[in-house]
Design an enzyme around this catalytic site. Structure first.
Site, PDB file in Angstrom:
ATOM      1  N   LYS A 131      79.353  74.603  37.441  1.00  0.00           N
ATOM      2  CA  LYS A 131      80.410  75.329  36.826  1.00  0.00           C
ATOM      3  C   LYS A 131      81.428  73.976  36.343  1.00  0.00           C
ATOM      4  CE  LYS A 131      80.841  79.206  39.900  1.00  0.00           C
ATOM      5  NZ  LYS A 131      81.535  79.942  41.277  1.00  0.00           N
ATOM      6  N   HIS A 137      75.391  74.003  45.270  1.00  0.00           N
ATOM      7  CA  HIS A 137      74.820  75.300  44.604  1.00  0.00           C
ATOM      8  C   HIS A 137      75.632  75.513  43.153  1.00  0.00           C
ATOM      9  CE1 HIS A 137      77.861  76.986  47.317  1.00  0.00           C
ATOM     10  NE2 HIS A 137      78.047  77.998  46.410  1.00  0.00           N
ATOM     11  N   HIS A 144      69.737  79.947  43.202  1.00  0.00           N
ATOM     12  CA  HIS A 144      70.503  80.579  44.346  1.00  0.00           C
ATOM     13  C   HIS A 144      71.029  82.018  43.762  1.00  0.00           C
ATOM     14  CE1 HIS A 144      73.953  78.690  42.215  1.00  0.00           C
ATOM     15  NE2 HIS A 144      74.717  79.638  42.752  1.00  0.00           N
ATOM     16  N   HIS A 145      70.887  82.261  42.402  1.00  0.00           N
ATOM     17  CA  HIS A 145      71.155  83.562  41.717  1.00  0.00           C
ATOM     18  C   HIS A 145      69.903  84.299  41.398  1.00  0.00           C
ATOM     19  CE1 HIS A 145      75.613  83.551  41.786  1.00  0.00           C
ATOM     20  NE2 HIS A 145      75.491  82.452  41.286  1.00  0.00           N
ATOM     21  N   HIS A 179      75.677  78.076  34.472  1.00  0.00           N
ATOM     22  CA  HIS A 179      75.865  77.147  35.511  1.00  0.00           C
ATOM     23  C   HIS A 179      74.572  76.812  36.155  1.00  0.00           C
ATOM     24  CE1 HIS A 179      76.632  80.287  38.469  1.00  0.00           C
ATOM     25  NE2 HIS A 179      76.350  79.362  39.143  1.00  0.00           N
TER      26      HIS A 179
END
Length: 372
Positions: free
Chosen positions: A234, A230, A285-286, A259
């Site tokens: 980064k 996930h 996921h954000h 990211h």
């Protein structure tokens, strides 16, 4: 006891066709082993049937699928099944207690009485023995196994052994993919001062939440395998921004948010379902249920269910963990946040499952705790 009648040729064909079809369509190793055990038991009318495999690394033979018992491990070459595998020959015993090769420890431990036994090794496509069938206690009026039973169980062993090898190779590929994905996921976390156990915990939390939501085992397993990626994006964020101790500027925060796009771009072109799934998780996921998240401001069910699940798993772990820049939150504070963010940050259904499955999640957190 009620004795069973020997099967007719029609009955035997029905069992063989039924189970060979099940085995041919199954890719999960444990499910194949269950089908093999059930097929063996039904073909020769035994009370129990066990499928044994060889563990070359530990020089043991073991079973994870045995009617009436949990996993058993014994040294290679011991017991009736060990002797059959070592010799490469089947063994039929009318009275187990009169044979010195029979290990009665399991009977004493469980209270079960073993009388008749048949053991048949099975081979892979190269002719190498990879395990054995072992059936216990014939349920017909003739209460011991015969040459006919040997023929039938040998037939099952011949087919199932070769099918099992294919599934085991498939499982090895999946395990290798999972290992690579965990390693890549850890690289992203290590750069942002996280630990490798973070991605492992998020994976396990995601699996539990997926099952709690009613997703199939295969879909839950797919998410568990993909979710460690996930934060893979980064890897492209500068260290000075990623690990800045103070408050981020607006430009720096925009870099951090990138990211999600980077991770999606890295993975989206794959033809593999696993990596395509990882690309979805990396990108979404954000995102937030109310549309205030990033990178695309998706809202509600426009966010993929895998993204919604991983969001809860990721935040739960981030809040639970102690880091150099923050203390771990107490559970009561975490629960309060999830109640407040239900329907805002998080999908309400996922939050409800989170609370329902919280005891399991806490067990995972304890089992995979970071080392001091």
């Amino acid at each position: 006891m009620m004795y069973k009648q020997e099967l007719t040729p029609e009955d035997l064909l029905k069992i063989i066709f039924e189970y060979t079809a099940k085995i041919a369509n199954e890719r999960q190793l444990n499910a194949v082993l269950v089908h093999m055990a059930d097929m063996g038991r039904e073909l020769i009318l035994s009370d129990r049937c066990t499928v044994w495999l060889i563990d070359e690394t530990n020089h043991e033979i073991y079973t994870t699928v045995a009617h009436g018992v949990d996993e058993i491990r014994i040294p290679f070459g011991t017991g009736l099944v060990g002797n059959a595998i070592s010799a490469g020959e089947p063994i039929i015993i009318e009275d187990a207690y009169s044979d010195p090769r029979h290990n009665a420890d399991n009977d004493r431990r469980t209270g079960y009485h073993t009388k008749s036994i048949i053991t048949v090794p099975f081979r892979n496509n190269d002719g190498e023995i990879i395990g054995a069938y072992q059936a216990i206690n014939k349920l017909t009026e003739v209460d011991y196994f015969t040459s006919r039973d040997l023929e039938l169980l040998s037939l099952a062993a011949s087919y199932a052994g070769k099918s099992l090898e294919s599934v085991m190779l498939h499982q090895e590929i999946i395990d290798t993919q999972r290992e690579i994905i965990f390693t890549m996921g850890e690289i992203g976390e290590i750069r942002s001062k996280e630990t490798g156990n973070h991605v492992k915990r998020v994976a396990e939390y995601s699996y539990v939440l997926a099952l709690g939501l009613g997703l199939s085992v295969s879909q839950a397993e797919l998410l568990r395998t993909a979710s460690p990626m996930h934060d893979i994006g980064k890897v492209a964020i500068p260290d000075a921004v990623l690990n800045k101790p103070g408050k981020l500027t607006e430009e720096e925060y925009d870099l951090i948010k990138d990211h999600t796009k980077i991770g999606h771009q890295l993975l989206k072109g794959s033809k593999r379902e696993l990596l395509r799934t990882a690309s979805i998780v990396a990108e979404q996921h954000h995102e937030k249920w109310d549309g205030s998240g990033y990178p695309a401001g998706r809202k509600g069910e426009d966010i993929h269910i895998f993204g919604r699940i991983t969001a809860v798993a990721d935040v739960f772990d981030a809040l639970s963990a102690e880091r150099v820049y923050k203390e771990a939150w107490p559970l009561e504070k975490i629960e309060k946040l999830f109640r407040e963010e239900r329907g805002r940050h998080f999908d309400p259904r996922v939050v409800d499952v989170f609370f329902a499955e919280l005891p399991k999640l806490l067990q995972i957190r304890k089992r995979l705790a970071d080392e001091e």
